[in-house]
Design a protein around this motif. Structure first.
Motif, PDB file in Angstrom:
ATOM      1  N   ALA A 169      -7.792  12.984   6.384  1.00  0.00           N
ATOM      2  CA  ALA A 169      -8.303  12.578   6.897  1.00  0.00           C
ATOM      3  C   ALA A 169      -9.380  11.628   7.855  1.00  0.00           C
ATOM      4  N   GLN A 170      -8.785  10.477   6.801  1.00  0.00           N
ATOM      5  CA  GLN A 170      -9.815  10.015   7.378  1.00  0.00           C
ATOM      6  C   GLN A 170      -8.201   8.713   8.464  1.00  0.00           C
ATOM      7  N   THR A 171      -7.610   9.032   8.319  1.00  0.00           N
ATOM      8  CA  THR A 171      -6.476   8.532   9.192  1.00  0.00           C
ATOM      9  C   THR A 171      -6.334   9.418  10.302  1.00  0.00           C
ATOM     10  N   SER A 172      -6.787  10.645  10.387  1.00  0.00           N
ATOM     11  CA  SER A 172      -6.837  11.136  11.455  1.00  0.00           C
ATOM     12  C   SER A 172      -8.025  10.788  12.634  1.00  0.00           C
ATOM     13  N   ALA A 173      -9.280  10.449  11.651  1.00  0.00           N
ATOM     14  CA  ALA A 173     -10.718   9.583  12.406  1.00  0.00           C
ATOM     15  C   ALA A 173      -9.963   8.178  13.021  1.00  0.00           C
ATOM     16  N   GLY A 174      -8.523   7.922  13.675  1.00  0.00           N
ATOM     17  CA  GLY A 174      -8.318   7.071  14.370  1.00  0.00           C
ATOM     18  C   GLY A 174      -7.656   5.832  14.338  1.00  0.00           C
ATOM     19  N   THR A 175      -7.375   6.081  13.051  1.00  0.00           N
ATOM     20  CA  THR A 175      -5.933   5.098  12.810  1.00  0.00           C
ATOM     21  C   THR A 175      -4.641   5.698  13.300  1.00  0.00           C
ATOM     22  N   ARG A 176      -3.859   4.968  13.817  1.00  0.00           N
ATOM     23  CA  ARG A 176      -2.529   5.619  14.222  1.00  0.00           C
ATOM     24  C   ARG A 176      -0.784   5.555  13.482  1.00  0.00           C
ATOM     25  N   ILE A 177      -0.323   5.927  13.438  1.00  0.00           N
ATOM     26  CA  ILE A 177       0.677   5.756  12.967  1.00  0.00           C
ATOM     27  C   ILE A 177       1.586   4.454  13.451  1.00  0.00           C
ATOM     28  N   CYS A 178       2.096   3.707  12.590  1.00  0.00           N
ATOM     29  CA  CYS A 178       3.437   2.211  12.870  1.00  0.00           C
ATOM     30  C   CYS A 178       4.012   3.116  13.385  1.00  0.00           C
ATOM     31  N   ALA A 179       4.862   2.609  14.224  1.00  0.00           N
ATOM     32  CA  ALA A 179       5.672   2.339  15.550  1.00  0.00           C
ATOM     33  C   ALA A 179       6.517   1.541  15.042  1.00  0.00           C
ATOM     34  N   VAL A 180       8.207   1.888  14.569  1.00  0.00           N
ATOM     35  CA  VAL A 180       8.629   0.838  14.831  1.00  0.00           C
ATOM     36  C   VAL A 180       8.690  -0.992  15.284  1.00  0.00           C
ATOM     37  N   LYS A 181       8.120  -1.012  16.507  1.00  0.00           N
ATOM     38  CA  LYS A 181       7.600  -1.840  17.323  1.00  0.00           C
ATOM     39  C   LYS A 181       6.599  -2.880  16.109  1.00  0.00           C
ATOM     40  N   ASP A 182       5.721  -2.243  15.636  1.00  0.00           N
ATOM     41  CA  ASP A 182       4.408  -2.676  14.815  1.00  0.00           C
ATOM     42  C   ASP A 182       5.054  -3.273  13.432  1.00  0.00           C
ATOM     43  N   LEU A 183       6.231  -2.934  12.964  1.00  0.00           N
ATOM     44  CA  LEU A 183       6.717  -3.398  11.353  1.00  0.00           C
ATOM     45  C   LEU A 183       7.291  -4.612  11.937  1.00  0.00           C
ATOM     46  N   TYR A 184       7.811  -5.106  11.072  1.00  0.00           N
ATOM     47  CA  TYR A 184       8.177  -6.269  10.538  1.00  0.00           C
ATOM     48  C   TYR A 184       9.327  -5.569   9.074  1.00  0.00           C
ATOM     49  N   LEU A 185      10.274  -5.832   8.660  1.00  0.00           N
ATOM     50  CA  LEU A 185      10.584  -4.947   7.452  1.00  0.00           C
ATOM     51  C   LEU A 185      11.721  -5.644   6.795  1.00  0.00           C
ATOM     52  N   SER A 186      11.600  -5.953   5.566  1.00  0.00           N
ATOM     53  CA  SER A 186      11.885  -6.782   4.916  1.00  0.00           C
ATOM     54  C   SER A 186      12.570  -6.451   3.232  1.00  0.00           C
ATOM     55  N   MET A 187      13.649  -7.047   2.334  1.00  0.00           N
ATOM     56  CA  MET A 187      14.180  -6.280   1.202  1.00  0.00           C
ATOM     57  C   MET A 187      12.601  -7.845   0.085  1.00  0.00           C
ATOM     58  N   GLY A 188      12.382  -6.837  -0.587  1.00  0.00           N
ATOM     59  CA  GLY A 188      12.026  -7.570  -2.011  1.00  0.00           C
ATOM     60  C   GLY A 188      13.414  -7.760  -2.409  1.00  0.00           C
ATOM     61  N   ARG A 189      12.582  -8.585  -3.645  1.00  0.00           N
ATOM     62  CA  ARG A 189      13.808  -9.353  -5.017  1.00  0.00           C
ATOM     63  C   ARG A 189      14.534  -8.307  -5.528  1.00  0.00           C
ATOM     64  N   GLY A 190      14.774  -7.526  -6.174  1.00  0.00           N
ATOM     65  CA  GLY A 190      15.478  -6.462  -6.671  1.00  0.00           C
ATOM     66  C   GLY A 190      14.981  -6.953  -8.463  1.00  0.00           C
ATOM     67  N   GLU A 191      15.358  -6.150  -9.278  1.00  0.00           N
ATOM     68  CA  GLU A 191      14.917  -5.914 -10.078  1.00  0.00           C
ATOM     69  C   GLU A 191      15.441  -4.514 -10.948  1.00  0.00           C
ATOM     70  N   GLY A 192      16.293  -4.949 -12.210  1.00  0.00           N
ATOM     71  CA  GLY A 192      16.961  -3.852 -13.079  1.00  0.00           C
ATOM     72  C   GLY A 192      15.837  -3.745 -14.724  1.00  0.00           C
ATOM     73  N   ALA A 193      16.122  -2.049 -14.951  1.00  0.00           N
ATOM     74  CA  ALA A 193      15.522  -2.071 -15.892  1.00  0.00           C
ATOM     75  C   ALA A 193      16.053  -0.208 -16.086  1.00  0.00           C
ATOM     76  N   ALA A 194      16.489   0.198 -17.968  1.00  0.00           N
ATOM     77  CA  ALA A 194      16.818   1.557 -18.139  1.00  0.00           C
ATOM     78  C   ALA A 194      17.942   1.280 -17.545  1.00  0.00           C
ATOM     79  N   GLY A 195      18.883   0.711 -17.235  1.00  0.00           N
ATOM     80  CA  GLY A 195      20.332   1.539 -16.379  1.00  0.00           C
ATOM     81  C   GLY A 195      20.292   1.666 -14.813  1.00  0.00           C
ATOM     82  N   SER A 196      19.201   1.577 -14.347  1.00  0.00           N
ATOM     83  CA  SER A 196      19.037   1.467 -12.947  1.00  0.00           C
ATOM     84  C   SER A 196      18.587   0.034 -12.127  1.00  0.00           C
ATOM     85  N   LEU A 197      18.789  -0.187 -11.103  1.00  0.00           N
ATOM     86  CA  LEU A 197      18.519  -1.201  -9.940  1.00  0.00           C
ATOM     87  C   LEU A 197      17.323  -0.504  -9.197  1.00  0.00           C
ATOM     88  N   TYR A 198      16.385  -1.147  -8.875  1.00  0.00           N
ATOM     89  CA  TYR A 198      15.211  -1.084  -8.128  1.00  0.00           C
ATOM     90  C   TYR A 198      15.162  -2.002  -6.613  1.00  0.00           C
TER      91      TYR A 198
END
Length: 180
Positions: free
Chosen positions: A41-70
């Protein structure tokens, strides 16, 4: 489709520097005050959806735990106004020729809310696989992730090395807590 490198565009750099200056001027104010989870409801009150042109995507540091990689995928707002993200990004692994390796990531099933990003602020989605061939083989290592921000039909290529193992490739929702 866009290819992101570690460099900001002029507009993105300006937004990031403006946000950094504002953050320094208001030291002591938590980042979560500008990158918060809100209701639809707060979002529909005026905050627009982020478009690809609005965003910079990057990868953070990977970690491992309990047999998984994140590893987190960071979504940084490079526009000059706030925007919102809600849900799961689409993620797949690509080779150097931009051919998909294996199936796209499945959704983790975690609950989510809407994340509102002020200019220069970030949220993330966590990707997960197993730490080696536990219940099945590993696929060949990719050199890019193709990422569709939630609600977008336009993807971005992010350079990174990713190996999916044991038929497990999951993505969590966009959040500010770093959970899958």
């Amino acid at each position: 489709m866009f290819l992101h490198t570690r460099l900001f565009s002029r507009r993105g750099l300006t937004a990031a520097l403006t946000a950094a200056a504002a953050a320094l001027a208001t030291a002591g104010v938590a980042e979560s005050a500008t990158a918060t989870t809100t209701t639809t409801a707060q979002t529909s009150a005026g905050t627009r959806i982020c478009a690809v042109k609005d965003l910079y995507l990057s990868m953070g540091r990977g970690e491992g735990a309990a047999g998984s990689l994140y590893q987190p995928i960071r979504f940084t707002n490079t526009s000059t106004s706030k925007c919102a993200l809600r849900g799961y990004p689409g993620v797949s692994v690509l080779d150097t020729a931009h051919k998909q390796i294996g199936p796209a990531a499945t959704r983790s099933g975690s609950p989510y809310g809407t994340v509102t990003l002020a200019p220069g602020h970030s949220a993330s989605a966590i990707i997960r696989t197993t730490n080696g061939p536990v219940g099945g083989p590993c696929l060949r290592t990719g050199t890019y992730l193709r990422i569709y921000p939630p609600g977008s039909y336009t993807s971005t290529l992010v350079p990174t090395h990713w190996t999916t193992c044991s038929h497990l490739f999951q993505v969590g929702p966009i959040n500010t807590e770093g959970t899958i």
